[in-house]
Design a protein around this motif. Structure first.
Motif, mmCIF file in Angstrom:
data_model
loop_
_atom_site.group_PDB
_atom_site.id
_atom_site.type_symbol
_atom_site.label_atom_id
_atom_site.label_comp_id
_atom_site.label_asym_id
_atom_site.label_seq_id
_atom_site.Cartn_x
_atom_site.Cartn_y
_atom_site.Cartn_z
ATOM 1 N N SER A 89 11.129 89.855 31.060
ATOM 2 C CA SER A 89 10.904 91.293 31.871
ATOM 3 C C SER A 89 9.906 92.167 31.101
ATOM 4 C CB SER A 89 12.531 91.881 31.829
ATOM 5 O OG SER A 89 13.480 91.159 32.361
ATOM 6 N N HIS A 184 16.040 91.891 40.916
ATOM 7 C CA HIS A 184 16.651 92.354 39.683
ATOM 8 C C HIS A 184 16.725 93.887 39.615
ATOM 9 C CE1 HIS A 184 15.383 93.814 35.588
ATOM 10 N NE2 HIS A 184 16.644 93.427 35.289
ATOM 11 N N SER A 189 20.670 102.667 30.322
ATOM 12 C CA SER A 189 21.440 102.089 29.109
ATOM 13 C C SER A 189 22.555 102.672 28.725
ATOM 14 C CB SER A 189 20.633 101.855 27.928
ATOM 15 O OG SER A 189 21.098 101.023 27.080
ATOM 16 N N LEU A 227 25.679 97.943 30.106
ATOM 17 C CA LEU A 227 27.148 98.306 29.853
ATOM 18 C C LEU A 227 27.303 99.068 28.530
ATOM 19 C CD1 LEU A 227 28.578 94.781 30.656
ATOM 20 C CD2 LEU A 227 29.322 96.816 31.496
ATOM 21 N N GLY A 262 23.005 93.944 26.310
ATOM 22 C CA GLY A 262 22.344 93.861 24.922
ATOM 23 C C GLY A 262 23.349 94.707 24.042
ATOM 24 N N ARG A 263 23.379 95.955 24.402
ATOM 25 C CA ARG A 263 24.247 96.708 23.411
ATOM 26 C C ARG A 263 25.712 96.501 23.337
ATOM 27 N NH1 ARG A 263 22.907 102.073 22.728
ATOM 28 N NH2 ARG A 263 21.580 102.040 24.427
HETATM 29 C C1 LIG Z 1 17.030 96.998 27.411
HETATM 30 C C2 LIG Z 1 17.261 96.237 28.655
HETATM 31 C C3 LIG Z 1 18.494 95.548 28.859
HETATM 32 C C4 LIG Z 1 19.625 95.677 27.877
HETATM 33 O O1 LIG Z 1 20.202 96.864 27.964
HETATM 34 P P1 LIG Z 1 21.752 97.405 27.353
HETATM 35 O O2 LIG Z 1 21.844 98.707 27.436
HETATM 36 O O3 LIG Z 1 21.295 97.213 25.742
HETATM 37 O O4 LIG Z 1 22.407 96.352 27.672
HETATM 38 C C5 LIG Z 1 18.802 94.451 29.971
HETATM 39 N N1 LIG Z 1 17.797 94.377 30.761
HETATM 40 C C6 LIG Z 1 16.572 94.991 30.548
HETATM 41 C C7 LIG Z 1 15.448 94.809 31.784
HETATM 42 C C8 LIG Z 1 16.196 95.735 29.578
HETATM 43 O O5 LIG Z 1 15.175 96.487 29.470
#
Ligand SMILES: *Cc1c(COP(=O)(O)O)cnc(C)c1O
Length: 402
Positions: A89, A184, A189, A227, A262-263
């Motif tokens: 991405s 998508h 975040s 999340l 991610g987080r």
């Molecule tokens: C940063 C990012 C995530 C992850 O975000 P979190 O808030 O850490 O879950 C997921 N997808 C994309 C495209 C991102 O840029």
């Protein structure tokens, strides 16, 4: 989990990042369980914490990866993530990055503009390959989070509007070198409310349905990440409700759900352990000066983000203090007005919820070496990144010194 911070500090030194791998696995299992009943891949967003051992730990559970640079794609491949579970991405990809991604034959390249689509098409044609693509749709939803980490509004640089997305899909469908198989969105975040995600999900599902009706076969429905987690006293989303909403919205679409947390996977697995250098007081304020700084953990300086900070094995009457690092910036603080007992040289402070966007955002500012990272698993600790030395920091410059 009971962590013996004093012995970890003695063994590995400070400042130090510590990650609880059991916690990370629990989060993965929890999400997998929540999505059960529908085909899905959990694509861990590597940028949150890109240590090879963290990625590999998740890959071993079956996780995929969401990457925003070819460097992250290569980290994922090297860590054992199945290439058909890797997504690339990000708003800007160089031709070289696109070329490498196509050669690695990863699951999807996620497009964020028409210009990017044309470049991917051109590079794929050069290589004689067909690029599997998805398009990031910007559903214009306010995610109700910090403006710096909000990405789903029209003022943000991310994604394309619905009409543009439709035109891009139609173009891609006709192209010999593009295969549009995914859709998508990612609206921001640290999301704590289900409502904005649910709205976005509905808008994007409607688009997917429209596309299917014109024979554009969307196979992957990517709900992004975002999340939220608890840093202090936030109320976060119920993961099962989140997954149930997505399953219900996509029920008749026959798609594989891709989710890119991610987080959520790593934030609360992580601890940033630092040592007190000294205390300093003036008429107005008490400062606790520590060996960790903004170059190690940027979130407080960058977003004014809150991290809980606690003293280890220290009693005494607590009073408010700013916890600051040695970097020459007024913005160098890890906490403001933190209630802490009187502290002395070599006392330990632990900064909590530091597993996401901690080390991965760290830098060498002020020629401070990046810190070591340690993994805890089933009661055992092991180093997963060694502390950067002065020699490491100057290695790429030294030979040019005249
Ligand atoms: C940063 C990012 C995530 C992850 O975000 P979190 O808030 O850490 O879950 C997921 N997808 C994309 C495209 C991102 O840029």
């Amino acid at each position: 989990m009971n962590i013996d911070f004093s012995s970890l500090a003695a063994k590995y030194g400070t400042p130090l990042y510590i990650y609880d791998f059991n916690y990370i696995k629990d989060r993965y299992d929890e999400l997998k369980e929540a999505f059960s009943g529908q085909k899905n891949i959990i694509n861990y967003a590597v940028k949150a914490n890109s240590n090879l051992s963290v990625i590999s730990h998740l890959a071993a559970q079956g996780a995929g990866a969401d990457c925003v640079s070819i460097g992250e794609v290569k980290r994922a491949v090297m860590s054992g993530v199945n290439k058909y579970k890797i997504i690339f991405s990000g708003v800007g990809k160089s031709d070289e990055e696109i070329r490498e991604a196509l050669n690695l034959d990863i699951l999807l390249i996620n497009l964020e503009s028409e210009g990017e689509m044309k470049r991917v098409e051109a590079v794929a044609s050069e290589l004689g390959k067909i690029a599997r693509i998805s398009i990031r749709v910007n559903p214009n939803i306010d995610p109700k989070t910090h403006p710096y980490i909000s990405t789903g509004l029209h003022d943000n640089k991310f994604g394309v509007e619905i009409d543009m997305a439709k035109r891009m899909y139609i173009y891609a469908k006709k192209s010999q070198f593009l295969n549009p198989v995914g859709i998508h969105f990612h609206i921001g975040s640290q999301l704590t409310e289900l409502e904005p995600i649910s709205e976005a999900c509905q808008i994007v599902a409607d688009l997917a349905k429209t596309l299917k009706a014109i024979d554009i076969d969307i196979k992957f429905f990517d709900v992004g990440g975002g999340l939220g987690v608890v840093y202090s006293d936030e109320t976060t989303m119920n993961v099962q409700e989140y997954a149930d909403m997505i399953k219900s919205v996509t029920k008749n679409l026959d798609v594989t759900i891709l989710c890119e947390p991610g987080r959520y996977m790593v934030a609360n697995s992580g601890y940033f352990l630092t040592k007190v250098l000294y205390e300093k007081k003036n008429d107005k304020k008490r400062f606790v000066i520590i060996d960790g700084a903004m170059n190690d953990l940027l979130r407080p300086s960058l977003y004014n983000a809150y991290h809980k900070i606690e003293a280890i094995a220290k009693a005494g009457e607590a009073s408010a203090a700013d916890v600051v690092g040695p970097v020459c910036e007024s913005g160098d603080f890890l906490g403001k007005d933190v209630l802490l007992p009187p502290l002395e040289h070599n006392d330990l402070l632990v900064v909590k919820s530091a597993g996401a966007y901690g080390f991965s955002m760290s830098s060498n500012y002020n020629t401070r070496g990046r810190v070591a990272e340690v993994a805890l698993r089933d009661g055992a600790d092991r180093i997963i990144r060694k502390r950067e030395s002065f020699e490491d920091m100057i290695a790429s410059e030294k030979e040019f010194l005249v």
